[in-house]
Design a protein around this motif. Structure first.
Motif, PDB file in Angstrom:
ATOM      1  N   MET A   1       0.845  -1.203   0.000  1.00  0.00           N
ATOM      2  CA  MET A   1       0.000   0.000   0.000  1.00  0.00           C
ATOM      3  C   MET A   1       0.877   1.249   0.000  1.00  0.00           C
ATOM      4  O   MET A   1       1.806   1.362   0.798  1.00  0.00           O
ATOM      5  N   THR A   2       0.585   2.189  -0.885  1.00  0.00           N
ATOM      6  CA  THR A   2       1.360   3.421  -0.944  1.00  0.00           C
ATOM      7  C   THR A   2       0.964   4.338   0.210  1.00  0.00           C
ATOM      8  O   THR A   2      -0.114   4.178   0.807  1.00  0.00           O
ATOM      9  N   PRO A   3       1.812   5.325   0.550  1.00  0.00           N
ATOM     10  CA  PRO A   3       1.418   6.284   1.592  1.00  0.00           C
ATOM     11  C   PRO A   3       0.108   6.987   1.267  1.00  0.00           C
ATOM     12  O   PRO A   3      -0.729   7.210   2.170  1.00  0.00           O
ATOM     13  N   GLU A   4      -0.083   7.350   0.005  1.00  0.00           N
ATOM     14  CA  GLU A   4      -1.321   8.015  -0.389  1.00  0.00           C
ATOM     15  C   GLU A   4      -2.534   7.115  -0.127  1.00  0.00           C
ATOM     16  O   GLU A   4      -3.566   7.572   0.391  1.00  0.00           O
ATOM     17  N   GLU A   5      -2.402   5.828  -0.463  1.00  0.00           N
ATOM     18  CA  GLU A   5      -3.508   4.895  -0.253  1.00  0.00           C
ATOM     19  C   GLU A   5      -3.781   4.701   1.238  1.00  0.00           C
ATOM     20  O   GLU A   5      -4.946   4.636   1.660  1.00  0.00           O
ATOM     21  N   GLU A   6      -2.733   4.637   2.044  1.00  0.00           N
ATOM     22  CA  GLU A   6      -2.915   4.446   3.478  1.00  0.00           C
ATOM     23  C   GLU A   6      -3.593   5.657   4.113  1.00  0.00           C
ATOM     24  O   GLU A   6      -4.491   5.521   4.954  1.00  0.00           O
ATOM     25  N   ILE A   7      -3.184   6.843   3.714  1.00  0.00           N
ATOM     26  CA  ILE A   7      -3.778   8.072   4.245  1.00  0.00           C
ATOM     27  C   ILE A   7      -5.260   8.155   3.873  1.00  0.00           C
ATOM     28  O   ILE A   7      -6.114   8.461   4.716  1.00  0.00           O
ATOM     29  N   LYS A   8      -5.565   7.855   2.625  1.00  0.00           N
ATOM     30  CA  LYS A   8      -6.953   7.922   2.177  1.00  0.00           C
ATOM     31  C   LYS A   8      -7.806   6.869   2.875  1.00  0.00           C
ATOM     32  O   LYS A   8      -8.956   7.133   3.254  1.00  0.00           O
ATOM     33  N   GLN A   9      -7.266   5.694   3.042  1.00  0.00           N
ATOM     34  CA  GLN A   9      -8.000   4.627   3.711  1.00  0.00           C
ATOM     35  C   GLN A   9      -8.332   5.006   5.149  1.00  0.00           C
ATOM     36  O   GLN A   9      -9.450   4.786   5.623  1.00  0.00           O
ATOM     37  N   LEU A  10      -7.368   5.594   5.851  1.00  0.00           N
ATOM     38  CA  LEU A  10      -7.611   6.014   7.223  1.00  0.00           C
ATOM     39  C   LEU A  10      -8.706   7.071   7.292  1.00  0.00           C
ATOM     40  O   LEU A  10      -9.586   7.020   8.167  1.00  0.00           O
TER      41      LEU A  10
ATOM     42  N   ALA B   1      -3.303  13.678  10.336  1.00  0.00           N
ATOM     43  CA  ALA B   1      -2.109  14.429  10.731  1.00  0.00           C
ATOM     44  C   ALA B   1      -1.197  13.591  11.619  1.00  0.00           C
ATOM     45  O   ALA B   1       0.035  13.584  11.450  1.00  0.00           O
ATOM     46  N   LYS B   2      -1.786  12.861  12.569  1.00  0.00           N
ATOM     47  CA  LYS B   2      -0.979  12.029  13.465  1.00  0.00           C
ATOM     48  C   LYS B   2      -0.302  10.894  12.715  1.00  0.00           C
ATOM     49  O   LYS B   2       0.851  10.529  13.013  1.00  0.00           O
ATOM     50  N   LEU B   3      -0.987  10.308  11.753  1.00  0.00           N
ATOM     51  CA  LEU B   3      -0.381   9.255  10.941  1.00  0.00           C
ATOM     52  C   LEU B   3       0.823   9.785  10.173  1.00  0.00           C
ATOM     53  O   LEU B   3       1.895   9.158  10.149  1.00  0.00           O
ATOM     54  N   ILE B   4       0.680  10.945   9.561  1.00  0.00           N
ATOM     55  CA  ILE B   4       1.765  11.530   8.771  1.00  0.00           C
ATOM     56  C   ILE B   4       2.973  11.841   9.649  1.00  0.00           C
ATOM     57  O   ILE B   4       4.121  11.567   9.279  1.00  0.00           O
ATOM     58  N   GLU B   5       2.714  12.392  10.837  1.00  0.00           N
ATOM     59  CA  GLU B   5       3.834  12.752  11.712  1.00  0.00           C
ATOM     60  C   GLU B   5       4.480  11.534  12.363  1.00  0.00           C
ATOM     61  O   GLU B   5       5.716  11.439  12.448  1.00  0.00           O
ATOM     62  N   SER B   6       3.663  10.591  12.828  1.00  0.00           N
ATOM     63  CA  SER B   6       4.222   9.458  13.574  1.00  0.00           C
ATOM     64  C   SER B   6       4.851   8.399  12.674  1.00  0.00           C
ATOM     65  O   SER B   6       5.893   7.817  13.026  1.00  0.00           O
ATOM     66  N   LYS B   7       4.263   8.138  11.508  1.00  0.00           N
ATOM     67  CA  LYS B   7       4.773   7.070  10.652  1.00  0.00           C
ATOM     68  C   LYS B   7       5.723   7.569   9.575  1.00  0.00           C
ATOM     69  O   LYS B   7       6.706   6.891   9.254  1.00  0.00           O
ATOM     70  N   TYR B   8       5.441   8.763   9.032  1.00  0.00           N
ATOM     71  CA  TYR B   8       6.218   9.224   7.877  1.00  0.00           C
ATOM     72  C   TYR B   8       7.183  10.359   8.204  1.00  0.00           C
ATOM     73  O   TYR B   8       7.967  10.775   7.353  1.00  0.00           O
ATOM     74  N   GLY B   9       7.122  10.871   9.426  1.00  0.00           N
ATOM     75  CA  GLY B   9       8.108  11.858   9.845  1.00  0.00           C
ATOM     76  C   GLY B   9       8.025  13.198   9.153  1.00  0.00           C
ATOM     77  O   GLY B   9       9.045  13.861   8.942  1.00  0.00           O
ATOM     78  N   HIS B  10       6.804  13.625   8.823  1.00  0.00           N
ATOM     79  CA  HIS B  10       6.608  14.945   8.213  1.00  0.00           C
ATOM     80  C   HIS B  10       5.614  15.734   9.062  1.00  0.00           C
ATOM     81  O   HIS B  10       4.690  15.169   9.665  1.00  0.00           O
ATOM     82  N   TYR B  11       5.794  17.048   9.087  1.00  0.00           N
ATOM     83  CA  TYR B  11       4.906  17.910   9.868  1.00  0.00           C
ATOM     84  C   TYR B  11       3.521  17.986   9.213  1.00  0.00           C
ATOM     85  O   TYR B  11       3.387  17.892   7.986  1.00  0.00           O
TER      86      TYR B  11
ATOM     87  N   GLY C   1     -13.004  19.339   4.743  1.00  0.00           N
ATOM     88  CA  GLY C   1     -11.948  19.483   5.740  1.00  0.00           C
ATOM     89  C   GLY C   1     -10.610  19.226   5.068  1.00  0.00           C
ATOM     90  O   GLY C   1     -10.553  18.691   3.952  1.00  0.00           O
ATOM     91  N   ALA C   2      -9.502  19.580   5.731  1.00  0.00           N
ATOM     92  CA  ALA C   2      -8.195  19.411   5.094  1.00  0.00           C
ATOM     93  C   ALA C   2      -7.093  19.247   6.128  1.00  0.00           C
ATOM     94  O   ALA C   2      -7.218  19.676   7.282  1.00  0.00           O
ATOM     95  N   CYS C   3      -6.014  18.631   5.691  1.00  0.00           N
ATOM     96  CA  CYS C   3      -4.799  18.476   6.490  1.00  0.00           C
ATOM     97  C   CYS C   3      -3.622  18.910   5.630  1.00  0.00           C
ATOM     98  O   CYS C   3      -3.381  18.336   4.566  1.00  0.00           O
ATOM     99  N   THR C   4      -2.903  19.931   6.058  1.00  0.00           N
ATOM    100  CA  THR C   4      -1.735  20.441   5.333  1.00  0.00           C
ATOM    101  C   THR C   4      -0.477  19.786   5.887  1.00  0.00           C
ATOM    102  O   THR C   4      -0.307  19.699   7.105  1.00  0.00           O
ATOM    103  N   THR C   5       0.415  19.352   4.992  1.00  0.00           N
ATOM    104  CA  THR C   5       1.605  18.637   5.446  1.00  0.00           C
ATOM    105  C   THR C   5       2.833  18.990   4.599  1.00  0.00           C
ATOM    106  O   THR C   5       2.705  19.382   3.430  1.00  0.00           O
ATOM    107  N   THR C   6       3.989  18.826   5.217  1.00  0.00           N
ATOM    108  CA  THR C   6       5.255  19.012   4.492  1.00  0.00           C
ATOM    109  C   THR C   6       5.612  17.771   3.681  1.00  0.00           C
ATOM    110  O   THR C   6       6.604  17.769   2.955  1.00  0.00           O
TER     111      THR C   6
END
Length: 282
Positions: free
Chosen positions: A1-10, A86-96, A143-148
């Motif tokens: 599963m790609t990061p994009e797919e995992e984020i969308k699934q969550l 947001a928590k998934l992106i920060e905790s698993k992928y190390g981006h703000y 709604g939206a989540c902004t990330t680096t």
């Protein structure tokens, strides 16, 4: 599963009905300085956009107008969806990541949710200029989540949702559409060759008519109460149904709009509201 797919699934698991990704570089081509994702989060590369129905489909069948904003479900859950992403992106992928945005100044939000939803491929602008329409969901609550984190963007839809063929036919006969007929004070525009030629949404008028349940109105009410010399009248102003509805609306986060009448007879929304009643087998 790609990061994009995992984020969308969550996001779907947490309550979103559709999810898309927009590029910050693309958003910045249209958003003015001070209203861009990287003005909120320096170094932002992507915006994860998640949407849901504005309200339960049954509310459009209710004769009580208050039922509409009391049954706006996605506004109650989108904060949780954004925080989970947001928590998934920060905790698993190390981006703000950030998902809750500063309050707007006047009628100008810090970030246009409509623009983000368009560029994430979730819908297109409508003649009812305050909203983004999706063929399956109708009016979108966004709604939206902004990330680096650099993510693959979905891009715009290839075809515009609005105008619906029925609206094109109505325009040819009467030079109007259902949304323009419903609220000519707030909305204006023109179709040409089956496409939107131009549109205008006057939020200054709409805010006083249809957005009368938010923080600004609460502050105005408190000022009126403080200036009211009659104790009985003050009590009525504070404990009446209008004040109660206003507080409930703020508490549930549904303070952007309260009306939706411009979309009551929108063909796109009517089709999206349809529900096949299933027989219950005993």
């Amino acid at each position: 599963m790609t990061p994009e797919e995992e984020i969308k699934q969550l996001a779907i698991q947490r309550g979103a009905e559709k999810v898309g990704i927009a590029s910050v570089a693309e958003i910045n081509k249209y958003a003015p300085v001070g209203h861009r994702p990287d003005d909120i989060l320096p170094g932002a590369k992507s915006v994860v956009v998640f949407v849901g129905r504005d309200a339960l489909r049954g509310v459009w069948r209710s004769p009580n107008f208050q039922t509409h904003y009391h049954n706006r479900e996605f506004g109650r859950v989108r904060g949780g969806v954004g925080m989970a992403v947001a928590k998934l992106i920060e905790s698993k992928y190390g981006h703000y990541a950030v998902t809750d945005y500063p309050a707007g100044i006047g009628h100008y939000p810090p970030l246009s949710m409509k623009l983000c939803a368009e560029l994430a491929g979730l819908g297109t602008r409508s003649m009812a200029g305050a909203v983004i329409l999706n063929k399956e969901l109708g009016l979108l609550n966004i709604g939206a989540c902004t990330t680096t984190m650099p993510l693959a963007a979905d891009g715009r839809m290839s075809e515009a949702v609005c105008p619906h063929p029925a609206c094109v036919q109505l325009w040819a006969k009467k030079k109007t559409t259902p949304c323009l007929e419903a609220c000519p004070e707030c909305l204006s525009g023109e179709l040409e060759d089956g496409q939107i030629k131009w549109l205008r949404y006057d939020r200054r008028i709409c805010s006083t008519r249809a957005q009368s349940m938010g923080w600004v109105e609460l502050q105005r009410t408190m000022l009126r109460v403080a200036d009211e010399p009659d104790p009985a009248m003050r009590r009525n102003m504070l404990f009446g149904s209008f004040a109660r509805n206003m507080v409930e609306t703020i508490a549930t986060g549904n303070v952007v709009g309260q009306c939706g009448e411009c979309l009551r007879y929108c063909p796109v929304c009517i089709e999206a509201r349809g529900l096949k009643v299933k027989e219950v087998v005993a």
